[in-house]
Design a protein around this motif. Structure first.
Motif, PDB file in Angstrom:
ATOM      1  N   LEU A   1       0.853  -1.176   0.000  1.00 31.27           N
ATOM      2  CA  LEU A   1       0.000   0.000   0.000  1.00 31.27           C
ATOM      3  C   LEU A   1       0.897   1.236   0.000  1.00 31.27           C
ATOM      4  CD1 LEU A   1      -2.861   1.191   0.213  1.00 31.27           C
ATOM      5  CD2 LEU A   1      -2.570   1.140   2.705  1.00 31.27           C
ATOM      6  N   LEU A   2       0.780   2.038  -1.047  1.00 30.72           N
ATOM      7  CA  LEU A   2       1.558   3.278  -1.144  1.00 30.72           C
ATOM      8  C   LEU A   2       0.695   4.442  -0.696  1.00 30.72           C
ATOM      9  CD1 LEU A   2       3.111   2.797  -4.697  1.00 30.72           C
ATOM     10  CD2 LEU A   2       4.175   2.315  -2.492  1.00 30.72           C
ATOM     11  N   THR A   3       1.283   5.348   0.052  1.00 31.79           N
ATOM     12  CA  THR A   3       0.603   6.563   0.473  1.00 31.79           C
ATOM     13  C   THR A   3       1.416   7.736  -0.047  1.00 31.79           C
ATOM     14  OG1 THR A   3      -0.193   5.468   2.468  1.00 31.79           O
ATOM     15  CG2 THR A   3      -0.260   7.865   2.453  1.00 31.79           C
ATOM     16  N   ALA A   4       0.757   8.599  -0.801  1.00 28.38           N
ATOM     17  CA  ALA A   4       1.452   9.743  -1.401  1.00 28.38           C
ATOM     18  C   ALA A   4       1.769  10.794  -0.345  1.00 28.38           C
ATOM     19  CB  ALA A   4       0.588  10.363  -2.491  1.00 28.38           C
ATOM     20  N   ALA A   5       2.921  11.415  -0.488  1.00 28.88           N
ATOM     21  CA  ALA A   5       3.273  12.554   0.348  1.00 28.88           C
ATOM     22  C   ALA A   5       2.328  13.709   0.008  1.00 28.88           C
ATOM     23  CB  ALA A   5       4.721  12.959   0.094  1.00 28.88           C
ATOM     24  N   PRO A   6       2.064  14.576   0.970  1.00 34.07           N
ATOM     25  CA  PRO A   6       1.192  15.728   0.683  1.00 34.07           C
ATOM     26  C   PRO A   6       1.654  16.494  -0.554  1.00 34.07           C
ATOM     27  CG  PRO A   6       1.727  15.629   3.023  1.00 34.07           C
ATOM     28  CD  PRO A   6       2.579  14.590   2.331  1.00 34.07           C
ATOM     29  N   GLY A   7       0.701  16.798  -1.423  1.00 39.50           N
ATOM     30  CA  GLY A   7       1.002  17.600  -2.598  1.00 39.50           C
ATOM     31  C   GLY A   7       1.439  16.837  -3.834  1.00 39.50           C
ATOM     32  N   VAL A   8       1.632  15.514  -3.736  1.00 41.88           N
ATOM     33  CA  VAL A   8       2.097  14.768  -4.910  1.00 41.88           C
ATOM     34  C   VAL A   8       1.171  13.601  -5.279  1.00 41.88           C
ATOM     35  CG1 VAL A   8       4.523  15.416  -4.591  1.00 41.88           C
ATOM     36  CG2 VAL A   8       3.664  13.303  -3.582  1.00 41.88           C
ATOM     37  N   TYR A   9      -0.053  13.608  -4.748  1.00 39.57           N
ATOM     38  CA  TYR A   9      -0.995  12.518  -5.020  1.00 39.57           C
ATOM     39  C   TYR A   9      -1.216  12.338  -6.525  1.00 39.57           C
ATOM     40  CZ  TYR A   9      -5.301   9.800  -5.122  1.00 39.57           C
ATOM     41  OH  TYR A   9      -6.245   8.844  -5.388  1.00 39.57           O
ATOM     42  N   GLY A  10      -1.531  13.410  -7.218  1.00 39.58           N
ATOM     43  CA  GLY A  10      -1.796  13.338  -8.656  1.00 39.58           C
ATOM     44  C   GLY A  10      -0.596  12.835  -9.436  1.00 39.58           C
ATOM     45  N   GLU A  11       0.586  13.295  -9.068  1.00 40.40           N
ATOM     46  CA  GLU A  11       1.804  12.856  -9.747  1.00 40.40           C
ATOM     47  C   GLU A  11       2.050  11.364  -9.521  1.00 40.40           C
ATOM     48  OE1 GLU A  11       6.616  13.784  -9.820  1.00 40.40           O
ATOM     49  OE2 GLU A  11       5.316  14.950  -8.504  1.00 40.40           O
ATOM     50  N   LEU A  12       1.888  10.909  -8.276  1.00 44.05           N
ATOM     51  CA  LEU A  12       2.077   9.489  -7.970  1.00 44.05           C
ATOM     52  C   LEU A  12       1.068   8.634  -8.730  1.00 44.05           C
ATOM     53  CD1 LEU A  12       3.386   7.134  -6.445  1.00 44.05           C
ATOM     54  CD2 LEU A  12       1.816   7.622  -4.545  1.00 44.05           C
TER      55      LEU A  12
END
Length: 112
Positions: A18-29
């Motif tokens: 399960l990957l959790t995106a760092a704040p501000g990079v959800y769309g990029e991930l």
């Protein structure tokens, strides 16, 4: 599948990361994962996978020390696209206990 795994809807359990995106990079991930999984959009005829929301079970305290065993959350999951699923149902192999082990380092390239 053809040297790398696919999950399909049905019975059984699949183990994964399960990957959790760092704040501000959800769309990029999400864009990077879509590219990796060759996901072109919902129902696209060239998709190898479909990105769908599923309830996932988090590991117990014995594994990460953070969550109680059986805690769940909703997450994007990449399942085999319809045409791939049809092929796998007739000629695919079930992966024992839902754990794909390749003998390669995590993050290494896929073998087609």
């Amino acid at each position: 599948g053809p040297g790398y795994p696919y999950a399909i809807d049905g019975h059984g359990r699949v183990h994964g990361t399960l990957l959790t995106a760092a704040p501000g990079v959800y769309g990029e991930l999400l864009g990077l994962l879509d590219h990796l999984e060759e996901y072109l959009g919902p129902g696209h005829p060239r998709n190898l996978y479909e990105r769908v929301v599923r309830e996932v079970e988090l590991p117990g305290k014995g594994e990460t020390g953070q969550e109680p065993s059986g805690a769940g959350t909703r997450a994007w999951v990449y399942l085999a696209a319809a045409a791939v699923t049809r092929s796998l149902r007739t000629s695919g192999n079930v992966i024992a206990e839902g754990r794909w082990i390749t003998g390669r380092a995590p993050g290494g390239p896929r073998t087609p």
